[in-house]
Design a protein around this motif. Sequence first.
Motif, short mmCIF file in Angstrom:
data_model
loop_
_atom_site.label_atom_id
_atom_site.label_comp_id
_atom_site.label_asym_id
_atom_site.label_seq_id
_atom_site.Cartn_x
_atom_site.Cartn_y
_atom_site.Cartn_z
N LEU A 1 19.46 -0.13 -32.28
CA LEU A 1 20.55 -0.56 -33.10
C LEU A 1 21.20 0.75 -33.37
N PRO A 2 22.69 0.77 -33.59
CA PRO A 2 23.43 1.69 -33.94
C PRO A 2 22.71 2.61 -34.99
N GLY A 3 22.06 1.98 -35.91
CA GLY A 3 21.68 2.88 -37.11
C GLY A 3 20.47 3.89 -36.82
N LYS A 4 20.02 3.34 -35.51
CA LYS A 4 18.68 4.27 -35.36
C LYS A 4 19.04 5.38 -34.42
N ALA A 5 20.28 6.23 -34.88
CA ALA A 5 20.50 7.34 -34.09
C ALA A 5 19.55 8.24 -34.48
N ASN A 6 18.87 8.29 -35.53
CA ASN A 6 17.82 9.29 -35.94
C ASN A 6 16.54 9.00 -35.39
N ILE A 7 16.51 8.17 -34.37
CA ILE A 7 15.02 8.23 -33.52
C ILE A 7 14.54 9.35 -33.13
N GLN A 8 15.39 10.28 -32.76
CA GLN A 8 14.98 11.34 -32.12
C GLN A 8 14.13 12.23 -33.26
N LEU A 9 14.77 12.18 -34.38
CA LEU A 9 14.32 12.92 -35.56
C LEU A 9 13.00 12.35 -35.89
N GLN A 10 12.86 11.03 -35.96
CA GLN A 10 11.45 10.47 -36.21
C GLN A 10 10.49 10.84 -35.15
N PHE A 11 10.91 10.85 -33.91
CA PHE A 11 10.08 11.27 -32.86
C PHE A 11 9.45 12.70 -32.99
N TRP A 12 10.43 13.47 -33.34
CA TRP A 12 10.14 14.87 -33.28
C TRP A 12 9.00 15.10 -34.50
N GLY A 13 9.46 14.37 -35.70
CA GLY A 13 8.54 14.48 -36.87
C GLY A 13 7.31 14.21 -36.55
N LEU A 14 6.99 13.16 -35.73
CA LEU A 14 5.77 12.37 -35.23
C LEU A 14 5.20 13.61 -34.45
N LEU A 15 6.01 14.02 -33.44
CA LEU A 15 5.18 14.89 -32.50
C LEU A 15 4.58 16.24 -33.31
N ILE A 16 5.40 16.74 -34.21
CA ILE A 16 4.99 17.88 -35.27
C ILE A 16 3.67 17.41 -35.78
N ALA A 17 3.75 16.34 -36.56
CA ALA A 17 2.47 15.58 -37.05
C ALA A 17 1.09 15.68 -36.27
N LEU A 18 1.36 15.41 -34.87
CA LEU A 18 0.39 15.24 -33.76
C LEU A 18 0.01 16.54 -33.46
N ILE A 19 1.04 17.47 -33.30
CA ILE A 19 0.31 18.97 -32.93
C ILE A 19 -0.70 19.44 -34.03
N ASN B 1 9.00 9.04 -24.79
CA ASN B 1 10.21 9.10 -25.30
C ASN B 1 11.51 8.84 -24.37
N VAL B 2 11.21 9.34 -23.32
CA VAL B 2 12.31 8.76 -22.08
C VAL B 2 12.31 7.53 -21.88
N PHE B 3 11.06 6.92 -21.81
CA PHE B 3 11.11 5.70 -21.62
C PHE B 3 12.11 4.57 -22.32
N SER B 4 12.21 5.23 -23.74
CA SER B 4 13.10 4.36 -24.55
C SER B 4 14.49 4.60 -24.40
N LEU B 5 14.89 5.40 -23.79
CA LEU B 5 16.15 5.60 -23.30
C LEU B 5 16.85 4.64 -22.37
N PRO B 6 17.72 3.98 -22.93
CA PRO B 6 18.47 2.70 -21.75
C PRO B 6 18.95 3.24 -20.67
N ILE B 7 18.83 2.67 -19.54
CA ILE B 7 19.75 2.82 -18.26
C ILE B 7 20.29 1.49 -17.61
N SER B 8 21.50 1.67 -17.60
CA SER B 8 22.20 0.72 -16.89
C SER B 8 21.96 -0.85 -17.72
#
Lengths: 816, 275
Positions: free
Chosen positions: A734-752, A644-651
């Motif tokens: 993309l700006p519309g993908k601001a809920n990317i974190q939400l998707q990620f957490w959903g996936l994580l809970i499913a995996l758990i 998840n952190v890898f997908s956070l952009p830097i510089s």
Amino acid sequence: MLELRRVSKRFSGIPAVDDVSFCARPGEVTGYLGPNGSGKSTTMKMITGLIEMSEGQILFQGQPIQDDLMAYKKRMGYVPEEPYLYSHLSGSEYLTMVAQLRGLPAKQSSERIDGMLRLLSLHDDRRASISGYSKGMRQKILLIAALMHNPELILLDEPFSGLDVGTSLVLRSLIQELAARGKVVLFSSHELDTVERVCSHVVILHRGKVVADDSIERLRSLMELPTLEAIFLSSPSNRILFRSLGRLRISSMLKLIERLAGYLPLDFRVLYRQFLLRVIDLEALSIQADVTRFLGQFAGVLIMISLLSALRAFVSTIAPPTTAAGWLNLEWGTEQSAITVMMLVIGLLTVVSWDSTFPDRKDVMVLSPLPVAPQTILFAKVSASGALVGLAILALNFASGSAWSLILGSRRGGLGFLQLCSAWWLTMIAASAFLYCSVLTVQGFTALLFPRRVFLRLSAILQLAAFGLFLGVYFVPPSLTTPADMAARENHWILASSPSYWFFALFNQLNGSLPSELRWLAGRAWIGLLVAILGAASSLLLCYLHTMKKTVEEPDLVPGAGGFHWTPSFGNSLQTAIALFSIRSLTRSRQHRVAFAFYLAFVVAIALSLLRVDLTANTPRPVTLEIILPTFLMMLFAVAGLRNVFSLPISLTANWVLRTTQLRPTDEYVAATRRSLLLFAVVPVWLLSFALSFRFGPVQHVAVHLAVLALLGWILVELCLIGFYKVPFTCSYLPGKANIQLQFWGLLIALIAFVVPCAEIEQTALRDSIKSALMLGFLFAASCALFCLNRYRARSAVIYFEELPDEVITTLGLSA
Amino acid sequence: MRALFALAICIDEQVEIMLELQNLCRSFRGIPAIQDVSFKVAPGEVVGFLGPNGAGKSTTVKIITGMLRPNDGRVLFEGQDIYRDMVAFRSVLGYVPEEAHLYNYLSGLEYLQLVGRLRGLTETVIETKATRLLKLLHLESWQYSPISSYSKGMRQRVLIAAALLHDPRLLIFDEPLSGLDVVSGRLFKDLLELLAAEGKAVIYISHVLEVVEQVCNRVIVIAKGRILADAPPADLNRLMSLPNLESVFSQLVQQQDTRATAQEMVEVMRIADER
């Protein structure tokens, strides 16, 4: 007229500027030249009043500027070389703020700003955020900010760098025009041709001393050299000419300490508003836009928690406890949990706004040339931080405090309710103040005791440590809710060392319900609060008096230590490059450190709970769900967190270098990312699990489990790499993908949810060696299959640096 | 300088062309940024590329470096379309952009190592080249400090070192002198001469017209997306009977009357003081 008399500045005994004297007269354009290291920027900083000179005087219109720095700053306009700006503001917002801080009437200043924006062709971009401006545009903003109050003295440091031809020419004409109108203009530049054309008088500095101070024609004729460049480069070791100084005008003017009534509050209000927006560590949270929206969301979450707690209060009335002990239990449990939640929230708030109450370099550089007193900055910052803490306390307690006070206080009658209510609020405020002030004290004293570079590194480590500490302290210790628990001998140390219990005792003291054997705890709370507040106050004051000066005086650059430079090889050069890049980006960017620390906190919490089991075990324990599930979860959190952190952009702006060096096929880049994920997530967790499994047996089961864990790690890594055709940290979304974190957490809970039955399967499989072998074989096959799938797909994929919109959207022209 | 002019004259005779732009067009959302841009650069030539902001300079440069695709037209490197073998083209191209965007948290040396590794150089080669280049550019004492603490000139020098690391054959410099002090600026100008003498092709974009006059064999002026002039500076001055490049530029690009603008600005500054 600006006059420097025998000005010297020493840094730790070494003179940066040595006995410099010259004059800049109105009507003249004075050029100021010198190679790097000649003391040019130091002299400029002294002239602008940013730092104090060790010896000598700087006089403007015959008066030493140190006598009334505020008045001097009002008549001075300064354009610095490095464009220090608040980049979260837009161009016009920044200019309006400067106008307000300078006390200019609103209508007049807005007309001026508008006019100048148009003339410098910035009018169309004035509402865009400064973070998107080019260097030339920022330079123009600084120019307008320096000229808007019609100053008498204009100081320009490398003003032409970054300007296009048109604007350069305008600026050149502008400088000449300003001089013609009787202003004193001093500018330093490297472009000797420009200096030759524009200046009538030139001062050349070399190794901290003035080596030439004359009009250009005279210099040229004296040295019989054709251009200034030639003069400059011929070794200027002797002073050529030293103009005699203007006569000292002995002034008998008294200092004016006139401050308009409305001036100070406006100053304060403007800064307070700015600082409130900057209290949140924008870097750490990657909030690019709306800080106010974030604050709103934050308050919203807290209000939700408060409402849930209030709901619980009302639910408890349905089935109230029957005995007095039951009531006590409920009371104590509620109070404790409220206090611990409050302290956790404040703790997280300090992490998120780390170091924000102290002035950083940017604040000093932006605000120092403006007529703003340092005390105003201090008060504005403290108020901004305090406002945030107040907001948190209010949001978290308004519902729960009222509800619980009603329920619990009603048993004592009306007065009891009031007492409980006030005790609740007072305790919350006291606990928050204690925590916040302790953090401030630690931050302040580290800033004071350590040199700045060490402090910056230490500050980063402390931020993460605080984060881990607050989360850990919330999740790990047991809760003691009955009087018997509290009195027990073995719990004494928990009580003595946990601030939440001190404030729990304080609450009861204020409420009048404190058992006498716990009086010492309340005493601790009071002492702790006092020490924290005193510590914070003293560290803030010392910092503002001492550190602000240190920040400015510091040379911009310090030679770095060579030190230990072992760069391991991670395979071929591309893989080494990407792996090192990933680890450096991860550790050196605040935002990414904090984001990763969040996931690490889960891993550490799980590891700690395992450790507790380990330490209390006497005989080797069987390999059951007790160890299987935690290790699986640790692996899941580590790998998913890193991905998840890898997908956070830097510089993002620096990505051009990766694009222009794309010389290898995509699957090599994917392989590099795979290696990074394995090395930095899977291996550490595996080693940790290995260490924690010592108390478990028999050995064969442990070995099988560790093998399963390793394979699980590999499978997770391959799952993460599906579709990951980018370099870590370099893709914007993309700006519309601001809920990317939400998707990620959903996936994580499913995996758990998926991992739990897998753990159970493994537990049964361990008993039987055939089943174990089958399980291992299956996992190995699955990981190989995924590996091959990824490699095959990567062969034909293209690395991307931006999320591109879908084909459909582009062809319909909807994205344009 | 004379040697370079002689070389420029040679170009009229059929010498190999290293880089050729043919009728490039590119629009953004329907608005044309550049139209019908064509020119050639030969090995050993230093070509100046001038134009006001918004003229299409950066668009052209982005197309040459492969970061943007043109709507129409081609870019040929030694006769071959660059998109046929982008990898090979990238490995011979060195580019120094105008805005020094770097990974601020890396040190100067680490950044050069990153670029070197990405370009596939071996560790020992990177180590030698990087340290020596940093030393020659007076960055030796700061090679271990993070780039965030560097001044603009220092970042510029890091970029120059990064562009030279892999011995490219085509170099594109965008405002390379901005922020450099006199000594480094002089060094860079000498370096350009030597690079051209080695047979490299250099495209030099700058706003400092005096330097362009000194350093470039040929000057290409672009405005509003179209090429307006493509000739040696001396020729341009003569053709337009104007004394220096600056006046040529102003004439070509229809600059505003800067004197009048400056006066107006000072007037604006004084608004309402007399009220």
